[in-house]
Design an enzyme around this catalytic site. Structure first.
Site, PDB file in Angstrom:
ATOM      1  N   LYS A 173       0.859  -1.160   0.117  1.00 16.92           N
ATOM      2  CA  LYS A 173      -0.093  -0.004  -0.040  1.00 16.92           C
ATOM      3  C   LYS A 173       0.789   1.261  -0.059  1.00 16.92           C
ATOM      4  O   LYS A 173       1.493   1.518   0.916  1.00 16.92           O
ATOM      5  CB  LYS A 173      -0.954   0.104   1.096  1.00 16.92           C
ATOM      6  CG  LYS A 173      -2.013   1.219   0.750  1.00 16.92           C
ATOM      7  CD  LYS A 173      -2.521   1.976   2.215  1.00 16.92           C
ATOM      8  CE  LYS A 173      -1.750   2.982   2.891  1.00 16.92           C
ATOM      9  NZ  LYS A 173      -1.621   4.169   2.056  1.00 16.92           N
ATOM     10  N   GLU A 247       9.341   1.039  10.837  1.00 15.25           N
ATOM     11  CA  GLU A 247      10.625   2.112  10.474  1.00 15.25           C
ATOM     12  C   GLU A 247       9.940   3.399  10.626  1.00 15.25           C
ATOM     13  O   GLU A 247       9.031   3.784   9.631  1.00 15.25           O
ATOM     14  CB  GLU A 247      11.058   1.572   9.183  1.00 15.25           C
ATOM     15  CG  GLU A 247      11.551   0.364   9.134  1.00 15.25           C
ATOM     16  CD  GLU A 247      13.029   0.307   9.560  1.00 15.25           C
ATOM     17  OE1 GLU A 247      13.559   1.310  10.070  1.00 15.25           O
ATOM     18  OE2 GLU A 247      13.714  -0.832   9.599  1.00 15.25           O
ATOM     19  N   CYS A 281      14.212   9.906   6.645  1.00 22.60           N
ATOM     20  CA  CYS A 281      14.097   9.656   8.135  1.00 22.60           C
ATOM     21  C   CYS A 281      15.458   9.843   8.947  1.00 22.60           C
ATOM     22  O   CYS A 281      15.501  10.262   9.985  1.00 22.60           O
ATOM     23  CB  CYS A 281      13.450   8.395   8.206  1.00 22.60           C
ATOM     24  SG  CYS A 281      14.630   7.132   7.116  1.00 22.60           S
ATOM     25  N   GLU A 380      10.472  15.879  15.067  1.00 22.75           N
ATOM     26  CA  GLU A 380      10.840  15.764  13.592  1.00 22.75           C
ATOM     27  C   GLU A 380      10.053  16.740  12.594  1.00 22.75           C
ATOM     28  O   GLU A 380       8.932  16.784  12.911  1.00 22.75           O
ATOM     29  CB  GLU A 380      10.590  14.375  13.039  1.00 22.75           C
ATOM     30  CG  GLU A 380      10.912  14.251  11.570  1.00 22.75           C
ATOM     31  CD  GLU A 380      10.527  12.609  11.112  1.00 22.75           C
ATOM     32  OE1 GLU A 380       9.428  12.385  11.618  1.00 22.75           O
ATOM     33  OE2 GLU A 380      11.469  12.081  10.719  1.00 22.75           O
TER      34      GLU A 380
HETATM   35  P1  NAD Z   1       2.456   8.395   7.409  1.00 23.04           P
HETATM   36  O1  NAD Z   1       2.775   7.834   8.800  1.00 23.04           O
HETATM   37  O2  NAD Z   1       1.559   9.494   7.523  1.00 23.04           O
HETATM   38  O3  NAD Z   1       2.105   7.490   6.196  1.00 23.04           O
HETATM   39  C1  NAD Z   1       3.080   6.340   6.000  1.00 23.04           C
HETATM   40  C2  NAD Z   1       2.188   5.382   5.407  1.00 23.04           C
HETATM   41  O4  NAD Z   1       1.252   4.820   6.274  1.00 23.04           O
HETATM   42  C3  NAD Z   1       1.103   5.933   4.250  1.00 23.04           C
HETATM   43  O5  NAD Z   1       1.041   4.651   3.320  1.00 23.04           O
HETATM   44  C4  NAD Z   1       0.023   6.207   5.084  1.00 23.04           C
HETATM   45  O6  NAD Z   1      -1.193   6.106   4.218  1.00 23.04           O
HETATM   46  C5  NAD Z   1      -0.196   5.082   6.057  1.00 23.04           C
HETATM   47  N1  NAD Z   1      -0.691   5.035   7.486  1.00 23.04           N
HETATM   48  C6  NAD Z   1      -0.761   6.237   8.186  1.00 23.04           C
HETATM   49  N2  NAD Z   1      -1.254   5.742   9.318  1.00 23.04           N
HETATM   50  C7  NAD Z   1      -1.708   4.836   9.131  1.00 23.04           C
HETATM   51  C8  NAD Z   1      -2.630   4.115  10.260  1.00 23.04           C
HETATM   52  N3  NAD Z   1      -3.022   4.352  11.152  1.00 23.04           N
HETATM   53  N4  NAD Z   1      -2.828   2.529   9.648  1.00 23.04           N
HETATM   54  C9  NAD Z   1      -2.395   2.099   8.533  1.00 23.04           C
HETATM   55  N5  NAD Z   1      -1.684   2.893   7.632  1.00 23.04           N
HETATM   56  C10 NAD Z   1      -1.211   4.181   7.990  1.00 23.04           C
HETATM   57  O7  NAD Z   1       4.163   8.894   7.240  1.00 23.04           O
HETATM   58  P2  NAD Z   1       4.419  10.111   5.965  1.00 23.04           P
HETATM   59  O8  NAD Z   1       4.077  11.320   6.224  1.00 23.04           O
HETATM   60  O9  NAD Z   1       3.859   9.441   4.496  1.00 23.04           O
HETATM   61  O10 NAD Z   1       6.239   9.774   5.827  1.00 23.04           O
HETATM   62  C11 NAD Z   1       6.968  10.629   6.507  1.00 23.04           C
HETATM   63  C12 NAD Z   1       7.434   9.680   7.863  1.00 23.04           C
HETATM   64  O11 NAD Z   1       7.979   8.603   7.525  1.00 23.04           O
HETATM   65  C13 NAD Z   1       8.365  10.457   8.568  1.00 23.04           C
HETATM   66  O12 NAD Z   1       8.155  10.487   9.972  1.00 23.04           O
HETATM   67  C14 NAD Z   1       9.707   9.684   8.200  1.00 23.04           C
HETATM   68  O13 NAD Z   1      10.991   9.594   9.105  1.00 23.04           O
HETATM   69  C15 NAD Z   1       9.257   8.462   8.067  1.00 23.04           C
HETATM   70  N6  NAD Z   1      10.275   7.399   7.385  1.00 23.04           N
HETATM   71  C16 NAD Z   1      10.868   6.669   8.088  1.00 23.04           C
HETATM   72  C17 NAD Z   1      11.907   5.996   7.489  1.00 23.04           C
HETATM   73  C18 NAD Z   1      12.549   4.756   7.980  1.00 23.04           C
HETATM   74  O14 NAD Z   1      13.098   3.743   7.520  1.00 23.04           O
HETATM   75  N7  NAD Z   1      12.616   4.691   9.529  1.00 23.04           N
HETATM   76  C19 NAD Z   1      11.870   6.017   6.024  1.00 23.04           C
HETATM   77  C20 NAD Z   1      11.098   6.769   5.490  1.00 23.04           C
HETATM   78  C21 NAD Z   1      10.173   7.667   6.064  1.00 23.04           C
END
Ligand code: NAD
Length: 479
Positions: A173, A247, A281, A380
């Site tokens: 997804k 992650e 990240c 962040e």
């Molecule tokens: P987000 O959590 O808003 O969304 C990420 C994904 O999760 C999307 O596909 C979203 O639709 C889904 N999602 C969100 N809430 C959910 C829930 N309750 N249940 C199921 N799915 C859900 O994050 P974002 O804004 O898209 O991405 C940025 C974040 O990702 C930053 O905090 C960044 O640090 C982190 N990130 C971490 C890594 C890592 O490897 N640690 C890598 C890249 C990004």
């Protein structure tokens, strides 16, 4: 030209989605709509998960050896590499990552992970004959992969490589902001001859993700995203007793020791601390500088950022593109405002670059005299905002680095490798680099504290997609 997709990818075919709602993709550099995709509902989620279940149980996939499964990874990777520029630029129009970086990271970085797991498959023993017991590793089953928008393809491939070698089938997804580029993965799966149902794709937002996590036929959830999202997913997985890895976010620290090679630091910090306009990240967005260097280095950091080229991410000379969307743009400006009101010293940037009148652009921004009590030190921001803090000695540097809810990346700059490694051992983080930060596919990657649960990459990255079974043989003795 806009792309309006109305299907989900299930069982090897694109099928018309049940949901009529759509997620909309907007080019963050131009604010123009570039396409739509289904905002899938629970009926759609059931369709992809059922296809994945059938792919897992009935396609013969799980009965192959890891090496046989890994044979599919080479043509999969080759297909993506043959379309590298097309994919990289397409992702740029979705998320604003400068095109060269987008291609390098998503296509070449991502496929190097497939190459690594293909090679590792040869040494993955699925059965181990002990004295009176056969210990088997078995694929967990259907793995849900929920990914963010900032590196949509590499973050999916980082999960896909080990999951496929382990024998799982998967449902991917993507993020609502980057829902269209996932079709390249479906093309690659077909080019690689993956059995139908082994790779499935469903698009949508948080509710679609939550429905996927909650589906009883999903055996494992591999989530990459925000800490808030990860906590919700972790709680749902806990309630359903589902294995999961998370992650999550970061706020890493680069420590510049008094003996550091400053030219090396100045030549690389723009990428290592603020690449993709700070939307990474593991970026070290907190820079801790020994007090003896602080004044001079902070001026040089600010002047380097002042001359960094911000603009059209499809232009090869652009260093920093836009933020992902208007919400991110407002959030980053809010952080900048709060930093100023908390007393941090604005050294450069602080708002929209004057030459750009559309798109979600914020100029690279550097704050000096940042104190650990300030929001910009702790939260962040996920934008091009760097905070600079002086320290007095090694203990002080470690204390400041660890004064964080996160623990994902980090760096130590020093000419003394022993001193750098000693300090790296004391920082509470899942990964840290000396005089730089180069992700290593052979080593585990993941977070301490609010940065996550579990690990990806390296041999450790396969473990979450496996479970163990012990088959006791007749005549075995307990005592
Ligand atoms: P987000 O959590 O808003 O969304 C990420 C994904 O999760 C999307 O596909 C979203 O639709 C889904 N999602 C969100 N809430 C959910 C829930 N309750 N249940 C199921 N799915 C859900 O994050 P974002 O804004 O898209 O991405 C940025 C974040 O990702 C930053 O905090 C960044 O640090 C982190 N990130 C971490 C890594 C890592 O490897 N640690 C890598 C890249 C990004």
């Amino acid at each position: 030209m806009t792309t309006n997709r109305t299907e989900i990818y299930a069982g090897g075919s694109w099928l018309e989605a049940h949901a009529s709602a759509r997620v909309t993709m907007t080019n963050p550099a131009t604010e123009e709509i570039i396409g739509t995709a289904p905002d899938a509902d629970s009926t759609d989620v059931h369709a992809v998960v059922s296809a994945a279940r059938t792919g897992f149980r009935e396609s013969g996939w799980r009965d192959l050896t890891p090496l046989q499964r890994a044979e599919h990874l080479a043509p999969f990777a080759d297909h993506l590499r043959s379309r590298a520029e097309e994919i990289g630029s397409f992702i740029t129009t979705e998320n604003g990552t400068p095109a060269a970086l987008s291609t390098a990271v998503n296509v070449f970085g991502g496929t190097s992970m497939l190459d690594y797991y293909r090679q590792l498959a040869g040494s993955l023993e699925m059965e181990d004959d002990r004295t009176s017991t056969i210990v088997r590793k078995e694929a967990r089953g259907v793995a849900a992969m929920i990914v963010p928008w900032n590196g949509p393809m590499i973050l999916a491939l980082q999960k896909l490589g080990p999951a496929l070698v382990a024998g799982c089938s998967v449902v991917i997804k993507p993020s609502p902001e980057t829902s269209l580029d996932a079709s390249f993965l479906a093309d690659a799966a077909e080019a690689a001859g993956l059995p139908d149902g082994v790779l499935n794709i469903v698009t949508g937002g948080r509710d679609t993700g939550a429905a996927l996590v909650a589906h009883r036929d999903v055996d494992h959830v591999s989530f990459t995203g925000s800490t808030a999202g990860g906590k919700a997913v972790g709680a749902a997985c806990g309630a359903a007793l589902k294995s999961h890895t998370l992650e999550l976010g970061g706020k890493s620290a680069a420590i510049v020791l008094p003996d550091a090679d400053l030219d090396l630091f100045l030549g690389s910090f723009g990428q290592l601390c603020l690449a993709n306009s700070g939307q990474g990240c593991f970026l070290s967005t907190r820079v801790l500088i020994h007090r003896s260097l602080y004044q001079d280095l902070s001026e040089r950091i600010a002047s380097a950022m002042e001359s960094a080229r911000v603009g059209d991410p499809l232009d090869v000379d652009t260093m920093y593109g836009p933020l992902i969307n208007v919400d991110a743009y407002r959030r980053v400006l809010d952080h900048i405002e709060s930093a100023q009101s908390e007393g941090a010293k604005l050294l450069t940037g602080g708002g929209r670059p004057s030459h750009l009148n559309r798109g979600y652009f914020v100029a690279p921004t550097v704050f000096g005299n940042v104190d650990p009590s300030m929001r910009i030190f702790r939260e962040e921001i996920f934008g091009p905002v760097l905070s600079l803090t002086p320290f007095d000695d090694d203990d002080d540097a470690v204390r400041l680095a660890n004064e964080s809810d996160f623990g994902l990346g980090g760096m130590v700059f020093t000419r003394d490798l022993d001193r750098g490694n000693a300090m790296a051992r004391r920082v509470e983080t899942g990964s840290i680099g000396i005089n730089g930060y180069t992700l290593d596919v052979t080593a585990p990657f993941g977070g301490y504290k609010d940065s996550g649960v579990g690990r990806e990459l390296g041999p450790e990255g396969i473990e979450p997609f496996l479970q163990y079974k012990s088959i006791y043989q007749p005549g075995g003795a307990f005592f």
